[in-house]
Design a protein around this motif. Structure first.
Motif, mmCIF file in Angstrom:
data_model
loop_
_atom_site.group_PDB
_atom_site.id
_atom_site.type_symbol
_atom_site.label_atom_id
_atom_site.label_comp_id
_atom_site.label_asym_id
_atom_site.label_seq_id
_atom_site.Cartn_x
_atom_site.Cartn_y
_atom_site.Cartn_z
ATOM 1 N N GLU A 205 0.835 -1.199 0.000
ATOM 2 C CA GLU A 205 0.000 0.000 0.000
ATOM 3 C C GLU A 205 0.873 1.254 0.000
ATOM 4 O OE1 GLU A 205 -3.997 1.641 2.201
ATOM 5 O OE2 GLU A 205 -2.423 0.816 3.494
ATOM 6 N N ALA A 206 1.963 1.210 0.742
ATOM 7 C CA ALA A 206 2.873 2.356 0.782
ATOM 8 C C ALA A 206 3.441 2.648 -0.605
ATOM 9 C CB ALA A 206 4.002 2.089 1.769
ATOM 10 N N LYS A 209 0.775 4.268 -2.775
ATOM 11 C CA LYS A 209 0.645 5.686 -2.442
ATOM 12 C C LYS A 209 1.790 6.510 -3.019
ATOM 13 C CE LYS A 209 -1.906 5.167 1.927
ATOM 14 N NZ LYS A 209 -1.834 5.310 3.417
ATOM 15 N N SER A 210 3.007 6.032 -2.830
ATOM 16 C CA SER A 210 4.177 6.808 -3.256
ATOM 17 C C SER A 210 4.251 6.951 -4.774
ATOM 18 C CB SER A 210 5.463 6.169 -2.726
ATOM 19 O OG SER A 210 5.670 4.898 -3.314
ATOM 20 N N ASN A 212 1.464 7.080 -6.616
ATOM 21 C CA ASN A 212 0.181 7.679 -7.013
ATOM 22 C C ASN A 212 -0.676 6.734 -7.862
ATOM 23 O OD1 ASN A 212 0.608 10.253 -5.751
ATOM 24 N ND2 ASN A 212 2.037 10.757 -7.414
ATOM 25 N N SER A 214 -3.830 4.170 -8.462
ATOM 26 C CA SER A 214 -5.199 3.982 -7.995
ATOM 27 C C SER A 214 -5.280 2.580 -7.385
ATOM 28 C CB SER A 214 -6.171 4.095 -9.169
ATOM 29 O OG SER A 214 -7.482 3.758 -8.763
#
Length: 310
Positions: A205-206, A209-210, A212, A214
């Motif tokens: 998940e990290a 996020k990093s 960007n 979806s």
């Protein structure tokens, strides 16, 4: 006249007998008198008793202080806490080849087997509890588990919230896609339009996020694979060690493959912040690496290439 004399004599006799009766009652119930010397002795004895009691009270206080100190030391030691209750409660998820169940429903895997060996070295048994990975820190602090031992990446978030062991395995986060589409996704830029499934609170998940990406969070990495296989997600981000064991030819997900590696990382075991169990485990890792038992366990599950020298 004679009658008057006789009456007077009768009355005098009655008075005399009454007086005798009063005297006898007095003798049968004498008043208690106290000997002054006896009183003095009693006071002295009381004083001596008080003097004798004082040191005993001090000794009791001293003993209590010692017990309180011992209890305090025990309370500060997770190693002592685990030994006292007789079990090491290990927080895990279903994550092959690290922690998963065999045909009989027993937890096995590289992490599970090493956790059992560590518990045995402490003289206790290992108990495995499946947790919501996103809540692992709360589980630790609430003492529903004693450690998180499940291919946990040593991120800044993890190391700041937990007392962690030294790294014991190398790992990476990799992208999982359908094998027939793998040629389309060979770098990060090619992944931008995909919808990912990732385990909530994970290193995957990290990375989502990093970069960007979806994404949709799910409870476990195995669930992320299921989403891709079912077509409800375009891709997943999972640990490379899991990908090697569960994806590709000869696995349960033969139609899937892994392509892009997003990072490099290391696994560690997490305990409550300040726990002395982390250092105890470091010593166990060092000895099991030296005697070859760690590598032997790794070979059982095909992760020997990832093991970090201790």
């Amino acid at each position: 006249m004679k009658k008057l004399i006789a009456l007077s004599l009768t009355m005098m006799l009655s008075i005399s007998l009454a007086a005798c009766g009063s005297s006898d009652d007095s003798k049968s119930q004498p008043e208690t008198t106290q000997d002054p010397s006896a009183s003095a002795n009693d006071d002295s004895a009381a004083d001596n008793s008080a003097d004798t009691d004082a040191p005993a009270s001090d000794a009791a206080d001293s003993s209590d202080d010692g017990q309180a100190s011992d209890k305090s030391d025990s309370a500060d030691s997770d190693t002592a806490y685990v030994k006292e209750k007789g079990s090491l409660v290990v927080g895990i998820t279903n994550f092959e080849p690290m922690d998963y169940k065999d045909a009989d429903g027993n937890w096995i895997g590289f992490d599970a087997d090493m956790a059992k060996a560590f518990a045995e070295s402490l003289g206790v048994t290992a108990e495995f509890v499946e947790i919501d990975w996103d809540n692992k820190i709360f589980e630790l602090e609430g003492k529903t588990i004693d450690c998180v031992w499940n291919g946990m990446t040593l991120t800044d978030e993890v190391t700041s919230a937990m007392e962690c062991s030294k790294a014991y395995c190398n790992n990476a986060q990799v992208v999982i896609v359908h094998a027939d589409q793998a040629d389309l996704y060979q770098d990060v830029d090619s992944l931008k339009e995909l919808n990912f499934a990732v385990e909530a609170g994970s290193a995957g998940e990290a990375q989502a996020k990093s970069n960007n990406f979806s994404y949709t969070p799910v409870q476990q990495q195995s669930a992320a694979l299921m989403e891709v296989a079912a077509g409800t997600a375009d891709a997943a981000i999972i640990d490379s060690l899991m990908a090697a064991a569960m994806v590709g030819e000869g696995t349960g997900y033969a139609e899937l493959t892994y392509t892009v590696g997003l990072n490099s990382e290391e696994y560690g075991v997490g305990f409550r912040k300040g726990s002395d169990l982390a250092n105890t485990l470091n010593e166990f890792f060092a000895s099991s690496y030296a005697d070859g038992s760690m590598m032997e366990c790794a070979q059982t599950y095909g992760v020997q290439a990832a093991v970090v020298e201790q």
